[in-house]
Motif scaffolding. Structure first.
Motif, PDB file in Angstrom:
ATOM      1  N   GLY A  18      62.221  28.842 118.468  1.00  0.00           N
ATOM      2  CA  GLY A  18      63.581  28.529 118.908  1.00  0.00           C
ATOM      3  C   GLY A  18      64.171  29.562 119.840  1.00  0.00           C
ATOM      4  N   THR A  19      63.350  30.138 120.722  1.00  0.00           N
ATOM      5  CA  THR A  19      63.819  31.236 121.561  1.00  0.00           C
ATOM      6  C   THR A  19      64.914  30.823 122.543  1.00  0.00           C
ATOM      7  N   ARG A  20      64.964  29.537 122.895  1.00  0.00           N
ATOM      8  CA  ARG A  20      65.993  29.104 123.847  1.00  0.00           C
ATOM      9  C   ARG A  20      67.381  29.084 123.229  1.00  0.00           C
ATOM     10  N   PHE A  21      67.461  29.240 121.899  1.00  0.00           N
ATOM     11  CA  PHE A  21      68.756  29.226 121.237  1.00  0.00           C
ATOM     12  C   PHE A  21      69.113  30.576 120.609  1.00  0.00           C
ATOM     13  N   LEU A  22      68.401  31.615 120.991  1.00  0.00           N
ATOM     14  CA  LEU A  22      68.766  32.954 120.515  1.00  0.00           C
ATOM     15  C   LEU A  22      70.152  33.343 121.051  1.00  0.00           C
ATOM     16  N   PRO A  23      70.953  34.076 120.265  1.00  0.00           N
ATOM     17  CA  PRO A  23      70.637  34.683 118.972  1.00  0.00           C
ATOM     18  C   PRO A  23      70.875  33.772 117.753  1.00  0.00           C
ATOM     19  N   ALA A  24      71.325  32.528 117.980  1.00  0.00           N
ATOM     20  CA  ALA A  24      71.636  31.655 116.839  1.00  0.00           C
ATOM     21  C   ALA A  24      70.420  31.438 115.949  1.00  0.00           C
ATOM     22  N   THR A  25      69.222  31.422 116.566  1.00  0.00           N
ATOM     23  CA  THR A  25      68.010  31.124 115.807  1.00  0.00           C
ATOM     24  C   THR A  25      67.282  32.378 115.331  1.00  0.00           C
ATOM     25  N   LYS A  26      67.935  33.533 115.425  1.00  0.00           N
ATOM     26  CA  LYS A  26      67.324  34.758 114.900  1.00  0.00           C
ATOM     27  C   LYS A  26      67.090  34.644 113.399  1.00  0.00           C
ATOM     28  N   ALA A  27      68.041  34.054 112.685  1.00  0.00           N
ATOM     29  CA  ALA A  27      67.923  33.911 111.233  1.00  0.00           C
ATOM     30  C   ALA A  27      68.002  32.463 110.774  1.00  0.00           C
ATOM     31  N   THR A  28      68.343  31.536 111.690  1.00  0.00           N
ATOM     32  CA  THR A  28      68.478  30.119 111.350  1.00  0.00           C
ATOM     33  C   THR A  28      67.470  29.306 112.144  1.00  0.00           C
ATOM     34  N   PRO A  29      66.627  28.503 111.487  1.00  0.00           N
ATOM     35  CA  PRO A  29      65.672  27.678 112.238  1.00  0.00           C
ATOM     36  C   PRO A  29      66.395  26.753 113.213  1.00  0.00           C
ATOM     37  N   LYS A  30      65.823  26.566 114.391  1.00  0.00           N
ATOM     38  CA  LYS A  30      66.463  25.686 115.368  1.00  0.00           C
ATOM     39  C   LYS A  30      66.595  24.270 114.823  1.00  0.00           C
ATOM     40  N   GLU A  31      65.657  23.885 113.930  1.00  0.00           N
ATOM     41  CA  GLU A  31      65.706  22.542 113.344  1.00  0.00           C
ATOM     42  C   GLU A  31      66.919  22.350 112.447  1.00  0.00           C
ATOM     43  N   MET A  32      67.535  23.455 112.022  1.00  0.00           N
ATOM     44  CA  MET A  32      68.695  23.387 111.139  1.00  0.00           C
ATOM     45  C   MET A  32      70.012  23.463 111.896  1.00  0.00           C
ATOM     46  N   LEU A  33      69.964  23.584 113.215  1.00  0.00           N
ATOM     47  CA  LEU A  33      71.208  23.558 113.979  1.00  0.00           C
ATOM     48  C   LEU A  33      71.863  22.188 113.805  1.00  0.00           C
ATOM     49  N   PRO A  34      73.167  22.154 113.549  1.00  0.00           N
ATOM     50  CA  PRO A  34      73.805  20.875 113.199  1.00  0.00           C
ATOM     51  C   PRO A  34      74.085  19.987 114.399  1.00  0.00           C
ATOM     52  N   ILE A  35      73.885  18.700 114.209  1.00  0.00           N
ATOM     53  CA  ILE A  35      74.396  17.682 115.112  1.00  0.00           C
ATOM     54  C   ILE A  35      75.664  17.162 114.439  1.00  0.00           C
ATOM     55  N   VAL A  36      76.770  17.754 114.773  1.00  0.00           N
ATOM     56  CA  VAL A  36      78.074  17.619 114.122  1.00  0.00           C
ATOM     57  C   VAL A  36      78.005  18.262 112.733  1.00  0.00           C
ATOM     58  N   ASP A  37      77.587  17.513 111.709  1.00  0.00           N
ATOM     59  CA  ASP A  37      77.584  18.076 110.356  1.00  0.00           C
ATOM     60  C   ASP A  37      76.277  17.818 109.608  1.00  0.00           C
ATOM     61  N   LYS A  38      75.238  17.468 110.343  1.00  0.00           N
ATOM     62  CA  LYS A  38      73.934  17.203 109.735  1.00  0.00           C
ATOM     63  C   LYS A  38      72.862  17.873 110.586  1.00  0.00           C
ATOM     64  N   PRO A  39      71.953  18.634 109.978  1.00  0.00           N
ATOM     65  CA  PRO A  39      70.928  19.296 110.786  1.00  0.00           C
ATOM     66  C   PRO A  39      70.010  18.296 111.473  1.00  0.00           C
ATOM     67  N   ALA A  40      69.539  18.673 112.655  1.00  0.00           N
ATOM     68  CA  ALA A  40      68.703  17.768 113.445  1.00  0.00           C
ATOM     69  C   ALA A  40      67.492  17.287 112.666  1.00  0.00           C
ATOM     70  N   ILE A  41      66.895  18.157 111.871  1.00  0.00           N
ATOM     71  CA  ILE A  41      65.674  17.804 111.147  1.00  0.00           C
ATOM     72  C   ILE A  41      65.904  16.675 110.155  1.00  0.00           C
ATOM     73  N   GLN A  42      67.126  16.536 109.648  1.00  0.00           N
ATOM     74  CA  GLN A  42      67.391  15.449 108.707  1.00  0.00           C
ATOM     75  C   GLN A  42      67.326  14.091 109.397  1.00  0.00           C
ATOM     76  N   TYR A  43      67.804  14.021 110.636  1.00  0.00           N
ATOM     77  CA  TYR A  43      67.706  12.762 111.376  1.00  0.00           C
ATOM     78  C   TYR A  43      66.247  12.346 111.544  1.00  0.00           C
ATOM     79  N   VAL A  44      65.370  13.328 111.743  1.00  0.00           N
ATOM     80  CA  VAL A  44      63.944  13.038 111.935  1.00  0.00           C
ATOM     81  C   VAL A  44      63.336  12.479 110.650  1.00  0.00           C
ATOM     82  N   VAL A  45      63.657  13.105 109.513  1.00  0.00           N
ATOM     83  CA  VAL A  45      63.132  12.619 108.237  1.00  0.00           C
ATOM     84  C   VAL A  45      63.706  11.239 107.920  1.00  0.00           C
TER      85      VAL A  45
END
Length: 300
Positions: A18-45
């Motif tokens: 997730g280097t394109r989203f640093l520093p937000a992804t230093k400690a938080t996986p990019k997949e967990m960045l929210p799309i409003v109030d739900k992490p992107a990875i949840q939409y995929v599942v």
């Protein structure tokens, strides 16, 4: 319809840095960045589960533990919400754990998407599977994955999702050489190239992050040398399968997707996705859309 083994498993590579989203992804996986109030990875599942794929393997990496926590139960939080009588938020918190049966394996080294898929070999075994990339969100109304599984059921082999992109963007994607079939939205893939220069691309039809893959891909990946960027490319392995017959794990077909896709792979596309999702929410749009219009007027 031909008698091919049904697709029941999904693999979700989620090991990127997730280097394109640093520093937000230093400690938080990019997949967990929210799309409003739900992490992107949840939409995929949710997409995998909606297509009937309830056995989901996440290929993760270092510092990705919060993904596992998100799809696990949170009993203390649930008890607190239950004590408050907050049934709405309680159901939201419980939902991720009930979507599918989640499994996890780590990709020890960042060797590319092909290597991440290869990490799924022992879980998937000798069965066809879907692969969903977390950077691409497909609108639930378009049912792309279901259509791809239907195409696999008809033709066997592997199926990739293809979307037409402007010529100046083809160098960002794997690009397919295609031949028409009797079905308007289905093509035979005869060749693939990863991120070609615009003037060398065989077409404008680019691979987006949805695949239905024959298990023969594992043997091919084990013998695929590093390609573009020094990484093991899934595109290169699929190129090999495209030349094979059914008895060897081929061929490869493509579904021409003309629906709604949301790319969260870089900052600008991520912001566009958040705005589009917010503008489509019944609970937010009545206030958000008028404010957005006023803000755009203010900045000209």
């Amino acid at each position: 319809m031909a008698d091919f083994e049904p697709v029941t498993k999904a693999v979700v590579p989620a090991a990127g840095l997730g280097t394109r989203f640093l520093p937000a992804t230093k400690a938080t996986p990019k997949e967990m960045l929210p799309i409003v109030d739900k992490p992107a990875i949840q939409y995929v599942v949710e997409e995998a589960a909606s297509a009937g794929l309830l056995d989901v393997l996440m290929v993760t990496g270092k510092n990705k533990r919060s993904i596992e926590d998100h799809f696990d139960r949170a009993f203390e939080l649930e008890e607190a919400l239950e004590a408050k009588g907050d049934e709405h938020r309680l159901s939201q918190v419980r939902e991720p754990a009930s979507l599918a049966t989640l499994h996890y394996v780590r990709q020890g080294e960042p060797k590319g998407l092909g290597h991440a898929v290869l990490c799924a070999k022992h879980h998937v075994g000798d069965h066809p599977f879907a692969c969903l990339l977390g950077d691409d969100l497909i609108d639930y109304r378009d049912q792309l994955l279901k259509r791809m599984i239907e195409v696999r059921d008809t033709f066997g082999g592997s199926v990739i999702a293809l979307m037409e992109v402007p010529r100046e963007q083809v160098s960002l994607y794997g690009v397919a050489t295609i031949e028409a079939t009797a079905e308007d939205d289905v093509v035979r893939v005869t060749d693939l190239v990863e991120k070609p220069p615009a003037d060398e691309a065989p077409s404008n039809w680019a691979i987006i992050g949805r695949y239905v893959i024959d298990p023969a891909v594992f043997e091919v990946l084990e013998n695929t040398p590093p390609g573009r960027g020094g990484e093991i490319q899934l595109t290169d392995a699929l190129r090999t399968l495209a030349t094979r017959g059914r008895e060897e794990g081929g061929p490869v077909h493509g579904v021409l997707f003309r629906g709604r896709r949301y790319d969260t792979g870089d900052k600008l596309d991520y912001l566009r996705t958040v705005v589009k999702f917010a503008a489509g929410r019944e609970d937010l749009a009545p206030d958000f859309v008028p404010w957005l219009r006023e803000f755009l007027d203010e900045i000209g």
